[in-house]
Design a protein around this motif. Structure first.
Motif, PDB file in Angstrom:
ATOM      1  N   CYS A   2      -1.864 -19.221  16.118  1.00  0.00           N
ATOM      2  CA  CYS A   2      -0.642 -18.743  17.090  1.00  0.00           C
ATOM      3  C   CYS A   2       0.503 -18.556  16.278  1.00  0.00           C
ATOM      4  O   CYS A   2       0.728 -18.688  15.335  1.00  0.00           O
ATOM      5  CB  CYS A   2      -0.351 -20.114  18.089  1.00  0.00           C
ATOM      6  N   ALA A   3       1.387 -17.560  16.896  1.00  0.00           N
ATOM      7  CA  ALA A   3       2.606 -17.036  15.977  1.00  0.00           C
ATOM      8  C   ALA A   3       3.644 -16.640  16.962  1.00  0.00           C
ATOM      9  O   ALA A   3       3.228 -16.284  18.150  1.00  0.00           O
ATOM     10  CB  ALA A   3       2.003 -15.985  14.974  1.00  0.00           C
ATOM     11  N   LEU A   4       4.611 -16.590  16.563  1.00  0.00           N
ATOM     12  CA  LEU A   4       5.905 -15.811  17.073  1.00  0.00           C
ATOM     13  C   LEU A   4       5.952 -14.633  16.439  1.00  0.00           C
ATOM     14  O   LEU A   4       6.303 -14.855  14.978  1.00  0.00           O
ATOM     15  CB  LEU A   4       7.286 -16.752  17.063  1.00  0.00           C
ATOM     16  N   VAL A   5       5.886 -13.354  16.934  1.00  0.00           N
ATOM     17  CA  VAL A   5       6.013 -12.191  16.091  1.00  0.00           C
ATOM     18  C   VAL A   5       7.086 -11.378  16.644  1.00  0.00           C
ATOM     19  O   VAL A   5       7.286 -11.010  17.948  1.00  0.00           O
ATOM     20  CB  VAL A   5       4.458 -11.469  16.275  1.00  0.00           C
ATOM     21  N   ASP A   6       7.791 -10.713  15.734  1.00  0.00           N
ATOM     22  CA  ASP A   6       8.929  -9.880  16.038  1.00  0.00           C
ATOM     23  C   ASP A   6       8.278  -8.507  16.307  1.00  0.00           C
ATOM     24  O   ASP A   6       7.115  -8.150  16.177  1.00  0.00           O
ATOM     25  CB  ASP A   6       9.607  -9.631  14.676  1.00  0.00           C
ATOM     26  N   PRO A   7       8.996  -7.791  17.388  1.00  0.00           N
ATOM     27  CA  PRO A   7       8.592  -6.412  17.775  1.00  0.00           C
ATOM     28  C   PRO A   7       8.044  -5.550  16.537  1.00  0.00           C
ATOM     29  O   PRO A   7       7.382  -4.546  16.667  1.00  0.00           O
ATOM     30  CB  PRO A   7       9.626  -5.812  18.600  1.00  0.00           C
ATOM     31  N   ASP A   8       8.619  -5.741  15.233  1.00  0.00           N
ATOM     32  CA  ASP A   8       8.024  -4.831  14.202  1.00  0.00           C
ATOM     33  C   ASP A   8       7.109  -5.520  13.542  1.00  0.00           C
ATOM     34  O   ASP A   8       6.506  -5.176  12.427  1.00  0.00           O
ATOM     35  CB  ASP A   8       9.342  -4.741  13.311  1.00  0.00           C
ATOM     36  N   GLY A   9       6.346  -6.520  14.076  1.00  0.00           N
ATOM     37  CA  GLY A   9       5.204  -7.101  13.257  1.00  0.00           C
ATOM     38  C   GLY A   9       5.343  -8.314  12.307  1.00  0.00           C
ATOM     39  O   GLY A   9       4.609  -8.759  11.677  1.00  0.00           O
ATOM     40  N   VAL A  10       6.522  -8.583  12.135  1.00  0.00           N
ATOM     41  CA  VAL A  10       6.976  -9.791  11.401  1.00  0.00           C
ATOM     42  C   VAL A  10       6.671 -10.970  11.907  1.00  0.00           C
ATOM     43  O   VAL A  10       7.259 -11.517  13.041  1.00  0.00           O
ATOM     44  CB  VAL A  10       8.426  -9.580  10.830  1.00  0.00           C
ATOM     45  N   VAL A  11       5.844 -11.869  11.125  1.00  0.00           N
ATOM     46  CA  VAL A  11       5.643 -13.362  11.679  1.00  0.00           C
ATOM     47  C   VAL A  11       6.925 -14.050  11.426  1.00  0.00           C
ATOM     48  O   VAL A  11       7.116 -14.512  10.411  1.00  0.00           O
ATOM     49  CB  VAL A  11       4.283 -13.787  11.088  1.00  0.00           C
ATOM     50  N   ARG A  12       7.368 -14.795  12.364  1.00  0.00           N
ATOM     51  CA  ARG A  12       8.684 -15.381  12.285  1.00  0.00           C
ATOM     52  C   ARG A  12       8.157 -16.908  12.220  1.00  0.00           C
ATOM     53  O   ARG A  12       9.026 -17.881  11.784  1.00  0.00           O
ATOM     54  CB  ARG A  12       9.510 -15.311  13.549  1.00  0.00           C
TER      55      ARG A  12
END
Ligand code: ZN
Length: 312
Positions: free
Chosen positions: A3-13
């Motif tokens: 599971c991940a929180l991902v930015d709209p530019d594809g960066v995993v936060r």
């Protein structure tokens, strides 16, 4: 579950993992998915982020248009309306997709296949499945079952496949098939470090581990006779499968993922040569290893979530 929180530019936060624990049954798994997703959205808000969409990908047969997990052997899903359940619970626009197609989407857009347009992503693990990605979108098929490359017929008299037919690609060339074949031919079925005391050729029982496909690959590289034979047969079967795939899809790049693809040059060098031998008028695709590892499906889920925001 990755599971991940991902930015709209594809960066995993932020990333986290949870056990699926499929033995509890599909209802419990669904509840865990929803609870974990709620937790992630809460974590995002606590960190000052604004969750805008949710993506979930699952194995098996997935009807992406209806948002339904139609069937899954491993998790036991039968017509679970997972998309609606999740969007109701979280109040977020939700996309439901297929794990391998999502992984292919991520490799094609962010990973080993980026900027090459037509990509076939092939995941080789306990089974073999593929995703055909064109212009950043993976074909789902009319019934949510596109890309089952593991079940193309390679050897009509070959070993029995999990689907019940003889000679499917994944019955010959999946990581589990490689390990099984090596165990059969060596008559050991045990790890070298825990070889049976009496030297018998028993099936691996509790506490015994079959030599893995990766270990077979390294033994083949070291010149061991049986491993070399098993590995050669594996490469030939894979090359037959990929040649069929190339005849169907004519892609620029084939990205190999999953455990077997980590064998590196020991796989890719002979496989490129064997594939080249099998192609006549078709153009040879670039054959490359996946680069996103086991987070590919997770990133693909985020891409699906973002994509559906753009598709009214
Ligand atoms: Zn099959």
């Amino acid at each position: 579950m990755k599971c991940a929180l991902v930015d709209p530019d594809g960066v995993v936060r932020h990333a986290e993992r949870h056990p699926t624990d499929a033995g509890r049954g599909p209802d419990a798994v669904v509840e865990t998915i929803l609870t974990v997703a709620e937790g992630l959205a809460g974590k995002a808000r606590a960190d000052g982020l604004t969750p805008i969409a949710l993506g979930i990908v699952v194995p098996g047969v997935v009807d992406e248009a209806r948002g339904v997990a139609v069937w899954s052997a491993n998790v036991g899903f039968r017509d679970v309306p997972l998309r609606d359940l999740a969007s109701t619970r979280l109040g977020l626009p939700t996309a439901l997709g297929h794990d391998v197609r999502a992984g292919g989407l991520a490799e094609a857009r962010l990973g080993a296949g980026r900027n090459t347009g037509h990509v076939l992503f092939v995941a080789i693990g306990t089974g073999i499945a593929a995703a055909h990605v064109v212009a950043g979108s993976a074909a789902t098929g009319a019934h949510g079952a596109a890309g089952e490359l593991g079940h193309i017929l390679i050897r009509p008299d070959g070993p029995v496949c999990g689907c019940g037919r003889l000679g499917c690609l994944e019955a010959l060339a999946s990581a589990s098939a490689v390990a099984r074949r090596y165990a059969e031919l060596t008559g050991t079925a045990t790890d070298i470090g825990s070889a049976s005391d009496d030297g018998s050729a028993a099936e691996p029982g509790p506490g015994r581990t079959m030599v893995t496909a990766a270990e077979v690959a390294s033994r083949a590289a070291a010149g061991e006779e049986v491993a070399t034979r098993v590995w050669r047969e594996t490469v030939e079967a894979l090359a037959d499968g990929l040649a069929t795939a190339q005849a169907l899809f004519d892609v620029a790049t084939i990205v190999l993922g999953g455990g077997l693809a980590q064998a590196g040059a020991g796989l890719f060098d002979p496989l490129r040569a064997a594939l080249r031998d099998r192609l006549t008028f078709h153009r040879e695709p670039h054959l490359v290893p996946a680069v996103l590892g086991d987070e590919a499906g997770c990133l693909g889920a985020a891409l699906l979530a973002l994509d559906q925001l753009e598709t009214p």
